[in-house]
Design a protein around this motif. Structure first.
Motif, mmCIF file in Angstrom:
data_model
loop_
_atom_site.group_PDB
_atom_site.id
_atom_site.type_symbol
_atom_site.label_atom_id
_atom_site.label_comp_id
_atom_site.label_asym_id
_atom_site.label_seq_id
_atom_site.Cartn_x
_atom_site.Cartn_y
_atom_site.Cartn_z
ATOM 1 N N ARG A 243 15.418 -3.520 7.182
ATOM 2 C CA ARG A 243 14.228 -3.020 7.921
ATOM 3 C C ARG A 243 14.666 -1.735 8.399
ATOM 4 O O ARG A 243 13.738 -0.706 8.381
ATOM 5 N N ASP A 244 15.881 -1.392 8.636
ATOM 6 C CA ASP A 244 15.992 -0.027 9.166
ATOM 7 C C ASP A 244 15.953 0.966 7.883
ATOM 8 O O ASP A 244 15.383 2.247 8.018
ATOM 9 N N GLU B 192 12.727 5.001 4.884
ATOM 10 C CA GLU B 192 12.185 5.448 3.437
ATOM 11 C C GLU B 192 10.621 5.330 3.581
ATOM 12 O O GLU B 192 10.063 6.221 2.973
ATOM 13 N N THR B 193 10.094 4.756 4.206
ATOM 14 C CA THR B 193 8.461 4.452 4.437
ATOM 15 C C THR B 193 7.864 5.226 5.628
ATOM 16 O O THR B 193 6.670 5.405 5.384
ATOM 17 N N GLY B 194 8.566 5.170 6.538
ATOM 18 C CA GLY B 194 7.970 5.713 7.689
ATOM 19 C C GLY B 194 7.240 4.766 8.432
ATOM 20 O O GLY B 194 6.765 5.135 9.553
ATOM 21 N N ALA C 226 8.896 0.313 13.170
ATOM 22 C CA ALA C 226 9.987 -0.932 13.444
ATOM 23 C C ALA C 226 8.837 -2.198 14.073
ATOM 24 O O ALA C 226 9.285 -3.338 13.545
ATOM 25 N N THR C 227 7.867 -1.870 14.607
ATOM 26 C CA THR C 227 7.010 -3.036 15.163
ATOM 27 C C THR C 227 6.201 -3.512 14.081
ATOM 28 O O THR C 227 5.694 -4.718 14.318
ATOM 29 N N ASP C 228 6.175 -2.777 12.907
ATOM 30 C CA ASP C 228 5.274 -3.432 11.733
ATOM 31 C C ASP C 228 6.176 -3.984 10.956
ATOM 32 O O ASP C 228 5.546 -4.826 9.875
ATOM 33 N N GLU D 294 0.763 -1.300 0.046
ATOM 34 C CA GLU D 294 -0.057 -0.111 -0.106
ATOM 35 C C GLU D 294 0.757 1.211 -0.020
ATOM 36 O O GLU D 294 0.735 2.326 -0.797
ATOM 37 N N TRP D 295 1.877 1.252 1.006
ATOM 38 C CA TRP D 295 2.722 2.414 0.897
ATOM 39 C C TRP D 295 3.362 2.734 -0.399
ATOM 40 O O TRP D 295 3.571 3.746 -0.988
#
Length: 186
Positions: free
Chosen positions: A50-51, A56-58, A61-63, A12-13
Motif C-alpha cells: 500500500r505504501d 507510485e500512484t499518488g 491512503a484512505t483510498d 484507471e491510474w
C-alpha cells in the motif's frame, strides 16, 4: 472516495499512465497477477505494498485498503444460514466435477472443501453478491484443482536405480553407486 473504489481507481491510474499490469507489478516488485487481483477486487495490498502504491500512484491512503481489511476465513463451524445455503447449493459441486470431467472419487473432497470456503466467503463479503454464487464457487473449486496440479508438478520425479540414465549406453542409476568398501573416504 471509499476503499471499495480502489480496484477502479488503480485500473484507471494504470491505464492513464500507459502501464500494463506487468509493468506496474515490476515497479512494485510484486507478481503481475497480484495487480489483476487488486483490480478485480479479489485481493488487497499489504501495508508495505500500500505504501509503495501511494508513492507510485499518488492515491490517498484512505483510498487503498490494506492487509488488515482483508477478511480471513476462519476455521469455525458454519452458522445455520451457511449450513442451509451450503446444503441447498451442494449440487453445484457435482455439476462442476461433471463439467470438468473430474473423477468423483479423486476430486470430490478437494472440490467440496473449496465449495464450503466459497460459502463462507459469500456470507462474509457482501460485495460479492453482485456475482452469482455459482461463479464464486466455481472459481474457488477451479483454484483448488489448479493448486493440486501445481503441487503434483513440483514433486520431484522418482526414479528407480534400475532405470536407464538418458543419453547413456544403457547405464542404470544403480551402476553409478559404488560399493561402500570400494569408495574412497576423504
Amino acid at each position: 472516495m471509499a476503499k471499495e473504489d480502489f480496484p477502479r481507481l488503480l485500473r484507471e491510474w494504470r491505464k492513464a499512465n500507459g502501464l500494463t499490469q506487468k509493468a506496474l507489478a515490476e515497479r512494485l516488485k510484486i507478481q503481475h497477477t497480484t495487480i489483476g487481483k487488486y483490480e478485480q477486487g479479489r485481493g488487497v495490498p499489504s501495508v508495505e505494498i500500500r505504501d509503495k502504491l501511494i508513492l507510485e500512484t499518488g492515491l490517498n491512503a484512505t483510498d487503498i485498503p490494506c492487509g488488515q481489511h482483508y477478511i480471513k476465513i476462519e476455521n469455525r463451524p458454519f452458522t445455520e444460514a451457511e449450513q442451509s445455503f451450503a446444503a441447498e447449493h451442494h449440487g453445484c459441486v457435482i455439476h462442476y466435477l461433471r463439467s470438468q470431467k473430474l473423477d468423483y472419487d479423486e476430486w470430490y473432497e478437494i472440490c467440496v472443501f473449496a465449495y464450503l470456503k466459497a460459502v463462507q466467503i459469500w456470507f462474509s463479503r457482501e460485495a460479492l453478491h453482485k456475482y452469482s454464487f455459482i461463479t464464486i464457487a466455481y472459481r474457488k473449486m477451479t483454484s483448488a484443482v489448479k493448486d493440486v496440479y501445481r503441487a503434483k508438478q513440483r514433486r520431484p520425479k522418482m526414479v528407480s536405480l534400475n532405470d536407464i540414465i538418458p543419453n547413456t549406453d544403457g547405464m542404470t542409476y544403480g551402476e553409478t553407486l559404488c560399493d561402500p568398501h570400494d569408495c574412497v573416504r576423504t
